[in-house]
Design a protein around this motif. Structure first.
Motif, short mmCIF file in Angstrom:
data_model
loop_
_atom_site.label_atom_id
_atom_site.label_comp_id
_atom_site.label_asym_id
_atom_site.label_seq_id
_atom_site.Cartn_x
_atom_site.Cartn_y
_atom_site.Cartn_z
N LEU A 178 -34.39 45.20 -67.29
CA LEU A 178 -34.12 45.63 -69.10
C LEU A 178 -33.33 45.83 -69.37
CD1 LEU A 178 -38.50 46.36 -69.11
CD2 LEU A 178 -37.35 44.24 -68.80
N VAL A 179 -32.88 45.03 -70.26
CA VAL A 179 -31.74 45.55 -71.24
C VAL A 179 -32.22 46.36 -72.59
CG1 VAL A 179 -29.06 45.83 -71.82
CG2 VAL A 179 -29.91 45.19 -69.42
N GLU A 180 -32.33 47.43 -73.62
CA GLU A 180 -32.46 47.74 -74.65
C GLU A 180 -30.83 47.68 -75.45
OE1 GLU A 180 -35.25 50.31 -72.18
OE2 GLU A 180 -33.24 49.79 -72.28
N SER A 181 -31.14 47.23 -76.53
CA SER A 181 -29.46 47.17 -77.67
C SER A 181 -30.39 47.55 -79.34
CB SER A 181 -29.51 46.18 -77.56
OG SER A 181 -29.73 44.58 -78.01
N GLY A 182 -30.29 47.64 -80.15
CA GLY A 182 -30.17 48.06 -81.00
C GLY A 182 -30.73 49.39 -81.71
N GLY A 183 -30.32 49.66 -81.61
CA GLY A 183 -30.73 51.62 -81.68
C GLY A 183 -29.21 51.74 -82.86
N GLY A 184 -29.12 53.28 -83.12
CA GLY A 184 -28.06 53.69 -84.38
C GLY A 184 -29.23 54.24 -84.91
N LEU A 185 -28.17 55.12 -86.64
CA LEU A 185 -28.61 56.08 -87.23
C LEU A 185 -28.99 54.73 -88.14
CD1 LEU A 185 -28.49 59.00 -87.66
CD2 LEU A 185 -25.94 58.40 -88.65
N VAL A 186 -30.21 55.67 -88.67
CA VAL A 186 -30.29 54.90 -89.76
C VAL A 186 -31.20 56.01 -90.51
CG1 VAL A 186 -32.66 54.26 -88.89
CG2 VAL A 186 -31.88 53.11 -90.95
N GLN A 187 -30.75 55.85 -92.51
CA GLN A 187 -31.57 57.02 -93.65
C GLN A 187 -32.83 56.87 -93.96
OE1 GLN A 187 -29.47 56.03 -96.82
NE2 GLN A 187 -28.39 58.01 -96.60
N ALA A 188 -34.60 57.72 -93.29
CA ALA A 188 -35.08 57.47 -93.64
C ALA A 188 -35.84 56.62 -94.89
CB ALA A 188 -35.51 58.35 -94.07
N GLY A 189 -36.67 55.08 -94.41
CA GLY A 189 -37.14 54.69 -95.24
C GLY A 189 -36.67 52.82 -94.72
N GLY A 190 -35.48 53.21 -93.63
CA GLY A 190 -34.86 51.59 -93.26
C GLY A 190 -35.75 51.56 -92.51
N SER A 191 -34.88 49.97 -91.43
CA SER A 191 -35.13 49.37 -90.86
C SER A 191 -34.55 49.24 -89.84
CB SER A 191 -35.56 48.25 -91.53
OG SER A 191 -36.64 48.33 -92.14
N LEU A 192 -35.20 48.92 -88.98
CA LEU A 192 -33.88 48.59 -87.68
C LEU A 192 -34.53 47.43 -86.83
CD1 LEU A 192 -32.42 51.88 -85.59
CD2 LEU A 192 -31.02 49.34 -86.79
N ARG A 193 -34.32 47.08 -85.95
CA ARG A 193 -35.08 45.81 -85.07
C ARG A 193 -34.42 45.74 -83.68
NH1 ARG A 193 -35.53 39.29 -84.60
NH2 ARG A 193 -32.97 39.20 -83.18
N LEU A 194 -34.71 45.99 -82.58
CA LEU A 194 -34.97 46.70 -81.26
C LEU A 194 -35.07 45.59 -80.62
CD1 LEU A 194 -35.71 50.64 -80.81
CD2 LEU A 194 -34.00 49.22 -81.60
N SER A 195 -34.27 45.35 -79.17
CA SER A 195 -34.39 44.41 -78.88
C SER A 195 -33.92 44.45 -77.35
CB SER A 195 -32.82 42.88 -78.46
OG SER A 195 -33.18 42.46 -79.89
N CYS A 196 -34.60 43.74 -76.69
CA CYS A 196 -34.90 44.59 -74.63
C CYS A 196 -34.89 43.00 -73.56
CB CYS A 196 -36.20 44.59 -74.43
SG CYS A 196 -36.50 45.08 -72.55
N VAL A 197 -33.61 42.50 -72.99
CA VAL A 197 -33.89 41.60 -72.44
C VAL A 197 -34.12 41.86 -71.30
CG1 VAL A 197 -31.88 39.50 -71.83
CG2 VAL A 197 -32.09 40.66 -74.01
N ALA A 198 -35.03 40.86 -70.67
CA ALA A 198 -35.14 40.97 -69.60
C ALA A 198 -34.54 40.14 -68.19
CB ALA A 198 -36.68 40.60 -68.74
N SER A 199 -34.33 39.83 -67.10
CA SER A 199 -33.46 39.08 -66.14
C SER A 199 -34.39 39.51 -64.91
CB SER A 199 -32.30 39.13 -66.07
OG SER A 199 -31.64 40.65 -65.74
N GLY A 200 -34.30 38.08 -64.38
CA GLY A 200 -35.17 38.59 -63.39
C GLY A 200 -36.77 37.61 -63.03
N ARG A 201 -37.75 37.94 -62.35
CA ARG A 201 -39.07 37.22 -62.43
C ARG A 201 -39.09 36.88 -63.49
NH1 ARG A 201 -42.60 39.94 -57.42
NH2 ARG A 201 -40.24 39.31 -55.71
N THR A 202 -40.03 35.95 -63.42
CA THR A 202 -41.00 35.87 -64.72
C THR A 202 -40.89 36.49 -66.29
OG1 THR A 202 -41.70 33.37 -63.41
CG2 THR A 202 -41.92 33.19 -66.28
N PHE A 203 -39.75 36.02 -67.47
CA PHE A 203 -40.92 37.59 -68.28
C PHE A 203 -42.24 36.54 -68.41
CE2 PHE A 203 -39.88 39.80 -71.33
CZ PHE A 203 -40.22 39.24 -72.78
N SER A 204 -42.23 35.76 -68.73
CA SER A 204 -43.68 35.54 -69.93
C SER A 204 -44.73 35.97 -68.87
CB SER A 204 -43.67 33.79 -69.71
OG SER A 204 -44.07 33.22 -68.27
#
Length: 124
Positions: A4-30
């Protein structure tokens, strides 16, 4: 084995938004129930939200309910965490995790696979 590899973090001001992603490899993700956890400095790792691989059942922590949402795209082997109306207390390292069952549970010890984490910092 699932990686599993996450991405999308960062610095944001209060009230803001972020979207994190996590990509999976290997066995059947579903075949995996996926979840997001977070850990702030000096605190234990805590459950944020989880999504079953069957039926779309979701469990969400009261502290983020109405602000955060989880989704997955099995075709892309990716799970997302949409975070809105962020608060300084949401500051933490966010981890995605997976377990090969249909039930969403909140205990970190019940998840077999973990990403390396991505830092989210919310400034006031």
């Amino acid at each position: 084995q699932v990686q599993l590899v996450e991405s999308g973090g960062g610095l944001v001001q209060a009230g803001g938004s972020l979207r994190l992603s996590c990509v999976a490899s290997g066995r059947t993700f579903s075949g995996y129930t996926m979840a997001w956890f977070r850990q702030a400095p000096g605190k234990e790792r805590e459950f944020v939200v989880g999504l079953s691989n069957v039926g779309g059942s979701t469990v969400i922590a009261p502290s983020v309910k109405g602000r955060f949402a989880i989704s997955r795209d099995n075709a892309k082997n990716t799970v997302y965490l949409e975070m809105n109306s962020l608060k300084p207390e949401d500051t933490a390292v966010y981890y995605c995790a997976g377990r090969p069952t249909v039930v969403v549970v909140t205990a970190p010890s019940e998840y077999q696979y973990w990403g390396q984490g991505t830092q989210v910092t919310v400034s006031s």
